[in-house]
Design an enzyme around this catalytic site. Sequence first.
Site, PDB file in Angstrom:
ATOM      1  N   GLU A  11       0.835  -1.213   0.000  1.00 19.67           N
ATOM      2  CA  GLU A  11       0.000   0.000   0.000  1.00 19.67           C
ATOM      3  C   GLU A  11       0.861   1.251   0.000  1.00 19.67           C
ATOM      4  O   GLU A  11       1.790   1.330   0.803  1.00 19.67           O
ATOM      5  CB  GLU A  11      -0.910  -0.005   1.233  1.00 19.67           C
ATOM      6  CG  GLU A  11      -1.972  -1.079   1.163  1.00 19.67           C
ATOM      7  CD  GLU A  11      -2.921  -1.086   2.366  1.00 19.67           C
ATOM      8  OE1 GLU A  11      -2.815  -0.204   3.231  1.00 19.67           O
ATOM      9  OE2 GLU A  11      -3.766  -1.989   2.417  1.00 19.67           O
ATOM     10  N   HIS A  48      -7.901   1.649   1.537  1.00 18.06           N
ATOM     11  CA  HIS A  48      -7.802   1.447   2.997  1.00 18.06           C
ATOM     12  C   HIS A  48      -8.658   2.480   3.753  1.00 18.06           C
ATOM     13  O   HIS A  48      -8.142   3.280   4.531  1.00 18.06           O
ATOM     14  CB  HIS A  48      -6.331   1.517   3.455  1.00 18.06           C
ATOM     15  CG  HIS A  48      -6.088   0.736   4.723  1.00 18.06           C
ATOM     16  ND1 HIS A  48      -4.968  -0.031   4.928  1.00 18.06           N
ATOM     17  CD2 HIS A  48      -6.832   0.603   5.861  1.00 18.06           C
ATOM     18  CE1 HIS A  48      -5.039  -0.585   6.135  1.00 18.06           C
ATOM     19  NE2 HIS A  48      -6.161  -0.223   6.709  1.00 18.06           N
TER      20      HIS A  48
HETATM   21  P1  NAD Z   1     -10.266  -8.791  16.832  1.00 19.42           P
HETATM   22  O1  NAD Z   1      -8.974  -9.062  17.517  1.00 19.42           O
HETATM   23  O2  NAD Z   1     -11.425  -8.324  17.648  1.00 19.42           O
HETATM   24  O3  NAD Z   1     -10.736 -10.100  16.048  1.00 19.42           O
HETATM   25  C1  NAD Z   1      -9.888 -10.897  15.316  1.00 19.42           C
HETATM   26  C2  NAD Z   1     -10.424 -12.313  15.363  1.00 19.42           C
HETATM   27  O4  NAD Z   1      -9.586 -13.115  14.534  1.00 19.42           O
HETATM   28  C3  NAD Z   1     -10.399 -12.943  16.776  1.00 19.42           C
HETATM   29  O5  NAD Z   1     -11.683 -13.426  17.112  1.00 19.42           O
HETATM   30  C4  NAD Z   1      -9.392 -14.067  16.653  1.00 19.42           C
HETATM   31  O6  NAD Z   1      -9.751 -15.193  17.427  1.00 19.42           O
HETATM   32  C5  NAD Z   1      -9.457 -14.384  15.166  1.00 19.42           C
HETATM   33  N1  NAD Z   1      -8.273 -15.065  14.667  1.00 19.42           N
HETATM   34  C6  NAD Z   1      -6.983 -14.867  14.996  1.00 19.42           C
HETATM   35  N2  NAD Z   1      -6.189 -15.711  14.302  1.00 19.42           N
HETATM   36  C7  NAD Z   1      -7.004 -16.460  13.527  1.00 19.42           C
HETATM   37  C8  NAD Z   1      -6.788 -17.508  12.602  1.00 19.42           C
HETATM   38  N3  NAD Z   1      -5.560 -17.977  12.355  1.00 19.42           N
HETATM   39  N4  NAD Z   1      -7.866 -18.021  11.979  1.00 19.42           N
HETATM   40  C9  NAD Z   1      -9.113 -17.562  12.221  1.00 19.42           C
HETATM   41  N5  NAD Z   1      -9.384 -16.605  13.119  1.00 19.42           N
HETATM   42  C10 NAD Z   1      -8.342 -16.051  13.749  1.00 19.42           C
HETATM   43  O7  NAD Z   1      -9.941  -7.770  15.668  1.00 19.42           O
HETATM   44  P2  NAD Z   1     -10.960  -6.781  14.921  1.00 19.42           P
HETATM   45  O8  NAD Z   1     -11.061  -5.520  15.681  1.00 19.42           O
HETATM   46  O9  NAD Z   1     -12.182  -7.531  14.573  1.00 19.42           O
HETATM   47  O10 NAD Z   1     -10.111  -6.457  13.605  1.00 19.42           O
HETATM   48  C11 NAD Z   1      -9.800  -7.467  12.660  1.00 19.42           C
HETATM   49  C12 NAD Z   1      -8.771  -6.931  11.686  1.00 19.42           C
HETATM   50  O11 NAD Z   1      -9.342  -5.905  10.894  1.00 19.42           O
HETATM   51  C13 NAD Z   1      -7.586  -6.221  12.356  1.00 19.42           C
HETATM   52  O12 NAD Z   1      -6.593  -7.123  12.744  1.00 19.42           O
HETATM   53  C14 NAD Z   1      -7.099  -5.292  11.296  1.00 19.42           C
HETATM   54  O13 NAD Z   1      -6.099  -5.931  10.531  1.00 19.42           O
HETATM   55  C15 NAD Z   1      -8.316  -5.080  10.412  1.00 19.42           C
HETATM   56  N6  NAD Z   1      -8.753  -3.678  10.396  1.00 19.42           N
HETATM   57  C16 NAD Z   1      -8.821  -3.036   9.192  1.00 19.42           C
HETATM   58  C17 NAD Z   1      -9.235  -1.719   9.122  1.00 19.42           C
HETATM   59  C18 NAD Z   1      -9.336  -1.012   7.793  1.00 19.42           C
HETATM   60  O14 NAD Z   1      -9.178   0.193   7.754  1.00 19.42           O
HETATM   61  N7  NAD Z   1      -9.611  -1.698   6.712  1.00 19.42           N
HETATM   62  C19 NAD Z   1      -9.574  -1.036  10.299  1.00 19.42           C
HETATM   63  C20 NAD Z   1      -9.532  -1.718  11.508  1.00 19.42           C
HETATM   64  C21 NAD Z   1      -9.111  -3.039  11.544  1.00 19.42           C
END
Ligand code: NAD
Length: 304
Positions: A260, A278
């Site tokens: 990115e 993003h």
């Molecule tokens: P979170 O920590 O609440 O949830 C992540 C989930 O993934 C957890 O339930 C965890 O158990 C699960 N997990 C971890 N490893 C795994 C695996 N190997 N297989 C399956 N499940 C697995 O996080 P969140 O707040 O829901 O955010 C998720 C992701 O979204 C963040 O890590 C970030 O990368 C991304 N995000 C993107 C933006 C954007 O601007 N596009 C903004 C915020 C977050």
Amino acid sequence: MVKILVTDPLHDDAIKILEEVGDVEVATGLTKEQLLEKIKDADVLVVRSGTKVTRDVIERAEKLKVIGRAGVGVDNIDVEAATEKGIIVVNAPDASSISVAELTMGLMLAAARNIPQATASLKRGEWDRKRFKGIELYGKTLGVIGLGRIGQQVVKRAKAFGMNIIGYDPYIPKEVAESLGVELIDDINELCKRADFITLHVPLTPKTRHIIGKEQIALMKKNAIIVNCARGGLIDEKALYEALKEGRIRAAALDVFEEEPPKDNPLLTLDNVIGTPHQGASTEEAQKAAGTIVAEQIKKVLRG
Ligand code: NAD
């Protein structure tokens, strides 16, 4: 007086909270050298995702007590280096969940109904009603990979669209999935086989890198639509490109990319790929919440 250095754009309400506890200097767009200079006598550093708080930055700081990240992930902060120096890192993991979930739904609908392509065509002066025939979300199976904060918000919204939800997340208790009305699947390949739409909501770690690879894409339905609003590295983009180009899956809607901003990314040459730069957390509400939550935490730390 406590010196609070803010090096990325921060919501006005957050600045106001910080001003209650110290002298706030907002200095965005700093070069590495300028940052190394300014950090020396700062007690607090507040960043979003632009500033890279690397080990050398942390080591240069002589008074730093807290680093605030007005957002979710702390990938731009060397937390280990901070911890070694006793510096507290605070963030706002909940602030953008709804915004990301709403963008996910938006991208899902946009890909299903070819909204961006139809808009572009309309603006070219065309009136092509057949070319953009889409599919409904209603009655389809949505595979949610990662049932954390964002994944769960997506589930709630997808249910309102009448979708059946299956989920893959080895770390959440069965009861949580049950209460959400999600059928928990313990094999990601099985999810890929059964889902009409697949959406990713896991963090990027060595374990999740390319969690959607050639093997998983090969198992997907011909009409499958993949949505990624988490991190680009979760999908093997080369394998995704091949599948989309050959029409082995229907479409992809991407908010994030392995690199990115993307440079000459072939995915962006395809008609069946739509996306955003993003933008997941890019809403007035999420940014206000991220800023104010972090500012309140900083206030607490400073007041002991
Ligand atoms: P979170 O920590 O609440 O949830 C992540 C989930 O993934 C957890 O339930 C965890 O158990 C699960 N997990 C971890 N490893 C795994 C695996 N190997 N297989 C399956 N499940 C697995 O996080 P969140 O707040 O829901 O955010 C998720 C992701 O979204 C963040 O890590 C970030 O990368 C991304 N995000 C993107 C933006 C954007 O601007 N596009 C903004 C915020 C977050």
